[in-house]
Design a protein around this motif. Structure first.
Motif, PDB file in Angstrom:
ATOM      1  N   VAL A  29      46.440 119.655  14.612  1.00  0.00           N
ATOM      2  CA  VAL A  29      45.343 119.784  13.511  1.00  0.00           C
ATOM      3  C   VAL A  29      45.847 121.308  12.611  1.00  0.00           C
ATOM      4  O   VAL A  29      45.959 121.098  11.448  1.00  0.00           O
ATOM      5  CB  VAL A  29      44.250 119.829  13.792  1.00  0.00           C
ATOM      6  CG1 VAL A  29      42.980 120.218  12.839  1.00  0.00           C
ATOM      7  CG2 VAL A  29      43.483 118.554  14.668  1.00  0.00           C
ATOM      8  N   HIS A  30      46.014 122.236  13.442  1.00  0.00           N
ATOM      9  CA  HIS A  30      46.159 123.553  12.703  1.00  0.00           C
ATOM     10  C   HIS A  30      47.596 123.880  12.521  1.00  0.00           C
ATOM     11  O   HIS A  30      48.149 124.936  11.919  1.00  0.00           O
ATOM     12  CB  HIS A  30      45.398 124.672  13.190  1.00  0.00           C
ATOM     13  CG  HIS A  30      43.821 124.290  12.895  1.00  0.00           C
ATOM     14  ND1 HIS A  30      43.372 124.093  11.637  1.00  0.00           N
ATOM     15  CD2 HIS A  30      42.662 124.262  14.031  1.00  0.00           C
ATOM     16  CE1 HIS A  30      41.961 123.760  11.680  1.00  0.00           C
ATOM     17  NE2 HIS A  30      41.698 124.158  13.042  1.00  0.00           N
TER      18      HIS A  30
ATOM     19  N   ILE B 153      37.460 130.198  20.858  1.00  0.00           N
ATOM     20  CA  ILE B 153      37.001 128.921  21.867  1.00  0.00           C
ATOM     21  C   ILE B 153      37.759 128.963  23.161  1.00  0.00           C
ATOM     22  O   ILE B 153      37.302 128.621  24.101  1.00  0.00           O
ATOM     23  CB  ILE B 153      37.515 127.686  20.874  1.00  0.00           C
ATOM     24  CG1 ILE B 153      36.587 127.389  19.694  1.00  0.00           C
ATOM     25  CG2 ILE B 153      37.283 126.358  21.812  1.00  0.00           C
ATOM     26  CD1 ILE B 153      36.704 126.276  18.826  1.00  0.00           C
TER      27      ILE B 153
ATOM     28  N   TYR C  91      36.199 129.115  26.702  1.00  0.00           N
ATOM     29  CA  TYR C  91      36.677 128.133  27.881  1.00  0.00           C
ATOM     30  C   TYR C  91      37.009 128.777  29.230  1.00  0.00           C
ATOM     31  O   TYR C  91      36.526 128.198  30.124  1.00  0.00           O
ATOM     32  CB  TYR C  91      37.985 127.165  27.158  1.00  0.00           C
ATOM     33  CG  TYR C  91      38.475 126.097  28.275  1.00  0.00           C
ATOM     34  CD1 TYR C  91      39.716 126.533  28.802  1.00  0.00           C
ATOM     35  CD2 TYR C  91      37.876 125.127  28.590  1.00  0.00           C
ATOM     36  CE1 TYR C  91      40.160 125.744  29.729  1.00  0.00           C
ATOM     37  CE2 TYR C  91      38.458 124.071  29.408  1.00  0.00           C
ATOM     38  CZ  TYR C  91      39.655 124.513  30.165  1.00  0.00           C
ATOM     39  OH  TYR C  91      40.187 123.474  30.960  1.00  0.00           O
TER      40      TYR C  91
ATOM     41  N   PRO D 256      45.312 120.627  25.912  1.00  0.00           N
ATOM     42  CA  PRO D 256      45.338 121.989  25.078  1.00  0.00           C
ATOM     43  C   PRO D 256      43.961 122.373  24.661  1.00  0.00           C
ATOM     44  O   PRO D 256      43.036 121.157  24.395  1.00  0.00           O
ATOM     45  CB  PRO D 256      46.111 121.394  23.854  1.00  0.00           C
ATOM     46  CG  PRO D 256      45.889 120.032  23.806  1.00  0.00           C
ATOM     47  CD  PRO D 256      45.573 119.431  24.992  1.00  0.00           C
ATOM     48  N   VAL D 257      43.819 123.521  24.657  1.00  0.00           N
ATOM     49  CA  VAL D 257      42.525 124.154  23.771  1.00  0.00           C
ATOM     50  C   VAL D 257      43.042 124.987  22.861  1.00  0.00           C
ATOM     51  O   VAL D 257      43.877 125.816  22.986  1.00  0.00           O
ATOM     52  CB  VAL D 257      41.632 124.998  24.935  1.00  0.00           C
ATOM     53  CG1 VAL D 257      40.279 125.469  24.214  1.00  0.00           C
ATOM     54  CG2 VAL D 257      41.370 124.151  26.203  1.00  0.00           C
ATOM     55  N   CYS D 258      42.340 125.054  21.460  1.00  0.00           N
ATOM     56  CA  CYS D 258      42.756 125.643  20.457  1.00  0.00           C
ATOM     57  C   CYS D 258      41.756 126.524  19.828  1.00  0.00           C
ATOM     58  O   CYS D 258      40.749 126.299  20.152  1.00  0.00           O
ATOM     59  CB  CYS D 258      43.389 124.794  19.268  1.00  0.00           C
ATOM     60  SG  CYS D 258      44.671 123.743  20.198  1.00  0.00           S
ATOM     61  N   GLU D 259      42.201 127.769  19.279  1.00  0.00           N
ATOM     62  CA  GLU D 259      41.299 128.474  18.557  1.00  0.00           C
ATOM     63  C   GLU D 259      41.121 129.636  19.442  1.00  0.00           C
ATOM     64  O   GLU D 259      40.287 129.299  20.487  1.00  0.00           O
ATOM     65  CB  GLU D 259      40.200 127.768  17.938  1.00  0.00           C
ATOM     66  CG  GLU D 259      40.404 127.108  16.700  1.00  0.00           C
ATOM     67  CD  GLU D 259      40.825 127.798  15.619  1.00  0.00           C
ATOM     68  OE1 GLU D 259      40.504 128.862  15.002  1.00  0.00           O
ATOM     69  OE2 GLU D 259      41.873 127.101  15.040  1.00  0.00           O
TER      70      GLU D 259
ATOM     71  N   ASN E  43      48.740 121.344  19.148  1.00  0.00           N
ATOM     72  CA  ASN E  43      47.878 121.702  18.014  1.00  0.00           C
ATOM     73  C   ASN E  43      48.286 121.011  16.683  1.00  0.00           C
ATOM     74  O   ASN E  43      48.566 121.628  15.680  1.00  0.00           O
ATOM     75  CB  ASN E  43      47.938 123.259  17.931  1.00  0.00           C
ATOM     76  CG  ASN E  43      46.661 123.529  17.275  1.00  0.00           C
ATOM     77  OD1 ASN E  43      45.975 122.727  16.447  1.00  0.00           O
ATOM     78  ND2 ASN E  43      46.440 125.036  16.482  1.00  0.00           N
TER      79      ASN E  43
END
Lengths: 217, 220
Positions: B50-51, B69, B73, B63-66, B48
């Motif tokens: 970005v954040h 979301i 998913y 990866p899947v973030c948030e 992650n």
């Protein structure tokens, strides 16, 4: 039975513009109702009692609120043409992530500081604004659109801020073309699409309104 | 080919809890990796960038973030069992609207309850917090869950705050049971589900952690 679609909107709102673009992409006929945000009418207050904000999509009398929720709704209902989100769940999660990034970074709130603050605060806002766009530029890379070959959800979420670039650039004293050339190239590519060109107001008109709305010189 | 699922989390995080509940609802086996948010691992920073935040779901290396979301998913990938979002687009839009409301209104005001020092700011946060839960209680109405008859997306989005109710009550000087009896009833109903019970940490443990955090942020 024909669908009845109404959009409660405010012409300079980049959130409202997202819905206009999505409706145009899908070729949906709808009635546009301009709202006076200083004097909210009964319909708006009834259709969005929680936030009392535009845009609100009213589909056969039922209200959908929050621009990105509306765009996804439009994509799912009119799923026979021009998909806005990818079909693959992982790509869809990435699209939602980047649209959420645009929301979280509050481009509008940061951009607003460019014309409502001065000195150090304005400088800090400018730095933050450009950082957001440079991150987006990196994500775009060499792709024609954020979604890849076709215009989609993330492009819709972001392109609407383009109408406000002249305001931000003028007060922030910078040039988006100079700072983020790939973003400008991408924006111009999006603007070639009829759905985008007819949904985004002219930058100078937005500038005139901003001067009036925010009492700027 | 077996799926490899890893969840980067932090035990008191209500966002991490949402992902855990969703994985449990779907009966998905996964490896939980506890992160120290004050000393983030290379894996977290890589997954992650970005954040740099948890939760991060890593599915077969991707990866899947948030949190919301991630939940969507999980629902879309394992769409053969226990749907978390409604199938009807309008109901789905309503579910997303309310989950968004929770993230916008509940999170901010609830965080201010234990991080604000000034009397005025605390009072403003308390007012916002009470208003947002009042709105949610109104939306719940007489339904067993926010989604209706079955536990779903909005329930997942909100139930994870339950572990923090003791923190809010203590610092906000309020009683959730007294102010929002329907919410408490709903929460207890959710807690009867194994997926929820095993994903939510004990309220007192969260409170102790908050006391530590307040010392770190010089709020004590």
């Amino acid at each position: 039975m024909t669908d009845e679609v109404v959009l409660l909107d405010f012409w300079p709102s980049m959130f409202g513009m997202r819905v206009r673009v999505a409706l145009a992409e899908k070729g949906i006929n709808y009635q546009y109702k301009e709202q006076d945000l200083k004097n909210k009418n009964e319909l708006l207050l009834k259709m969005n009692p929680v936030h009392k904000k535009i845009p609100v999509l009213i589909h056969n009398g039922k209200a959908v609120c929050e621009s990105l929720v509306i765009v996804q709704y439009i994509d799912e209902v009119w799923n026979d043409r021009s998909p806005l989100l990818p079909s693959d769940p992982y790509q869809r999660a990435q699209a939602r992530f980047w649209a959420d990034f645009v929301e979280q970074k509050a481009v509008y709130a940061v951009g607003k500081k460019l014309f409502s603050t001065k000195g150090e605060e304005q400088e800090a806002a400018k730095k933050e604004f450009l950082e957001i766009y440079k991150t987006l530029e990196r994500e775009l890379g060499d792709k024609p659109y954020f979604g890849g070959e076709t215009f989609g959800f993330v492009d819709i979420a972001l392109i609407t801020f383009y109408s406000w670039f002249y305001v931000f650039e003028t007060f922030g004293k910078f040039s988006m073309e100079a700072e983020c050339p790939k973003i400008i190239a991408w924006a111009k590519r999006c603007l070639q699409k009829e759905s985008v060109a007819k949904s985004l107001p002219d930058q100078k008109k937005v500038y005139e309104l901003a001067l009036e709305l925010f009492g700027l010189k | 080919m077996a799926d490899e699922v890893v969840l980067l989390g932090f035990w008191p995080s209500m966002f991490g809890m949402r992902a855990s509940i969703a994985l449990a609802e779907k009966g998905i086996k996964y490896e939980h990796k506890e992160e120290d948010v004050f000393n983030k691992s290379d894996l977290l920073l890589k997954m992650n960038p970005v954040h740099k935040k948890i939760p991060v779901l890593i599915h077969n290396g991707k990866p899947v973030c948030e949190s919301l979301i991630i939940v969507q998913y999980i629902d879309e990938v394992r769409n053969d069992r226990c749907p978390l979002l409604p199938s009807d687009p309008y109901q789905r839009a309503q579910a997303r609207f309310w989950a968004d409301f929770i993230d916008k209104k509940v999170y901010e005001s609830s965080r201010s309850l234990w991080t604000e020092k000034g009397e005025e700011q605390l009072e403003a946060a308390r007012k916002d917090f009470l208003e947002s839960f009042k709105t949610l209680e109104g939306e719940l109405g007489e339904k067993p869950y926010f989604g209706g008859e079955t536990f779903g997306f909005v329930d997942i989005a909100l139930i994870s705050f339950y572990s923090w109710f003791y923190v809010y009550e203590t610092f906000g000087k309020l009683s959730m049971e007294a102010e929002f009896p329907k919410i408490i009833e709903w929460a207890k109903r959710c807690l009867q589900k194994k997926s929820v019970a095993k994903s939510l940490p004990d309220e007192k443990k969260v409170y102790e952690r908050v006391l530590d955090l307040r010392k770190i942020f010089h709020l004590e």
